[in-house]
Design an enzyme around this catalytic site. Sequence first.
Site, PDB file in Angstrom:
ATOM      1  N   HIS A 270       0.868  -1.332   0.122  1.00 34.09           N
ATOM      2  CA  HIS A 270      -0.069  -0.125  -0.050  1.00 34.09           C
ATOM      3  C   HIS A 270       0.906   1.265   0.102  1.00 34.09           C
ATOM      4  O   HIS A 270       0.687   2.340   0.516  1.00 34.09           O
ATOM      5  CB  HIS A 270      -0.860  -0.143   1.194  1.00 34.09           C
ATOM      6  CG  HIS A 270      -1.719  -1.197   1.550  1.00 34.09           C
ATOM      7  ND1 HIS A 270      -2.916  -1.564   0.800  1.00 34.09           N
ATOM      8  CD2 HIS A 270      -1.393  -2.216   2.191  1.00 34.09           C
ATOM      9  CE1 HIS A 270      -3.384  -2.797   1.133  1.00 34.09           C
ATOM     10  NE2 HIS A 270      -2.312  -3.263   2.026  1.00 34.09           N
TER      11      HIS A 270
ATOM     12  N   SER B 157      14.499  22.086 -15.598  1.00 35.22           N
ATOM     13  CA  SER B 157      13.162  22.827 -15.867  1.00 35.22           C
ATOM     14  C   SER B 157      13.589  24.300 -16.302  1.00 35.22           C
ATOM     15  O   SER B 157      14.735  24.844 -16.293  1.00 35.22           O
ATOM     16  CB  SER B 157      12.374  23.127 -14.439  1.00 35.22           C
ATOM     17  OG  SER B 157      11.664  24.405 -14.731  1.00 35.22           O
TER      18      SER B 157
ATOM     19  N   LYS C 228      15.586  21.927 -10.485  1.00 38.38           N
ATOM     20  CA  LYS C 228      14.873  20.738 -10.922  1.00 38.38           C
ATOM     21  C   LYS C 228      15.746  19.728 -11.631  1.00 38.38           C
ATOM     22  O   LYS C 228      16.469  20.080 -12.595  1.00 38.38           O
ATOM     23  CB  LYS C 228      13.731  21.014 -11.934  1.00 38.38           C
ATOM     24  CG  LYS C 228      12.626  21.549 -11.012  1.00 38.38           C
ATOM     25  CD  LYS C 228      11.852  20.654 -10.228  1.00 38.38           C
ATOM     26  CE  LYS C 228      10.747  20.203 -10.977  1.00 38.38           C
ATOM     27  NZ  LYS C 228       9.780  19.174 -10.331  1.00 38.38           N
TER      28      LYS C 228
ATOM     29  N   GLU D 177       9.732   8.289 -16.522  1.00 37.44           N
ATOM     30  CA  GLU D 177       8.595   9.048 -16.854  1.00 37.44           C
ATOM     31  C   GLU D 177       8.092   8.698 -18.286  1.00 37.44           C
ATOM     32  O   GLU D 177       6.741   8.494 -18.552  1.00 37.44           O
ATOM     33  CB  GLU D 177       8.278  10.557 -16.750  1.00 37.44           C
ATOM     34  CG  GLU D 177       8.484  11.045 -15.109  1.00 37.44           C
ATOM     35  CD  GLU D 177       8.761  12.524 -15.114  1.00 37.44           C
ATOM     36  OE1 GLU D 177       7.562  13.287 -14.885  1.00 37.44           O
ATOM     37  OE2 GLU D 177       9.615  13.248 -15.370  1.00 37.44           O
TER      38      GLU D 177
END
Length: 458
Positions: A158, A279, A285, A292
């Site tokens: 979980h 970024s 970043k 991804e």
Amino acid sequence: MSKDKLWGGRFTQPTDAFVEEFTASIQFDKRLYHQDIRGSIAHARMLGKQGIIPQSDVEAIIEGLQQILQQIEEGTFDFSISLEDIHMNIESRLSATIGEAGKRLHTGRSRNDQVALDIRLYLRDEIVEIVSYIDLLIDALLKQAEANLDVIMPGFTHLQTAQPILFSHHMMAYVEMFKRDSARLEDCLKRVNVLPLGAGALAGTTFPIDREYVAEQLGFSSITRNSLDSVSDRDFSLEFLSVSSILMMHLSRFSEELILWSSSEFKFIELSDSFCTGSSIMPQKKNPDVPELVRGKTGRVYGNLMALLTVMKSLPLAYNKDMQEDKEPLFDTIDTVKGSLKVFADMIREMQLYPANMRRAAGQGFSTATDVADYLVRKGLPFRDAHEAVGKAVAYCVENEMELTELTLTEWQLFSPRFDKDIFAAITVEACINARNVPGGTARERVWSEIVRCREGK
Ligand code: ARG
């Protein structure tokens, strides 16, 4: 004009220019040129051997096809939309170059069995290549597991801390998944590697062809047994797309974990700069673009499976033009799976760990609570009662903002008189890990023997 078409005989009107473009597949099936030429050479040799066409024609055909192959590879071959697909582009050029003999090549053959042959030849090689990419990924995982055998991390259920595990055990879980993916591909290959040529348009051919001879030349392990099925079967492609979807599902789960683990909240791993981007506005970043994208590309691979299943749904036997729609999803999945596996193997090989952060997280969140219950069981308490007692100890820790490892013996004994001073050694994360010494468990020696087993190719 219909006169230029290989099938123009019964037509009086030319094809509408847009329809020509709409019905053509050359834009995407040109990637089958190599297979198409190989298949035609094998077919021509068989026609010659069987005395269906003269041997001198066979030689002219082979020479002509080899020239075309060279032109395509050099980029000097002009593909034409009005010639619809790769089969007619090549055949028409062959006749234009060698004349009569070229026009004999299509004897006893149809584009329906020809296209089925080309796809099978193509997919066969691609499957072998994809399996080799999986091997590279497995090797990268084994290297990480070997180099970080003793690194401890929390195991989750979980996405909540569950029990401590070895990081190497986690890597080996993916090794198992990718080994199954590879086995599924090998199994799919058995059904891909069957020769459909000889089915003709749908019913077979009137010429005395030798299908076994063609199969042997092209390295097929057997021939298809029903001509209708041979030209209308695409389940070998569907099977590949299904297997690929499962493989991408595994990669997407792994991607998700890498994304989480490289966040500043987890900080378990560091992906190499070469697999991340920055970024344009936030200077701090470092985004995990590669995992991804692999996670995102899983969507198109599932989509390709659904697309072909839907194309094939309810089609009457045998060939239907709908089936020309089989190629783009197939090619796209091949490219996506290959790209994803390749980039993943490199990324895993270069991944760095933060073992101290993982170790710290593994000791938090009452990760050893199950081991406390097991301890009480060994002292004679039934498991359900032990579970209850430890649950109370956890509630006490929550109340007092402490971890189980911080309880004194007096405090332990508030929950059961069976606690003794050996409780402290029983619930270190190392002890909890090594106590799971069952086949498939996370104990160091079990993980090591799995690594050895995989290295031995078992
Ligand atoms: N380009 C076609 C395809 O990919 C080849 C088979 C065409 N057969 C036909 N009967 N029109 O499906």
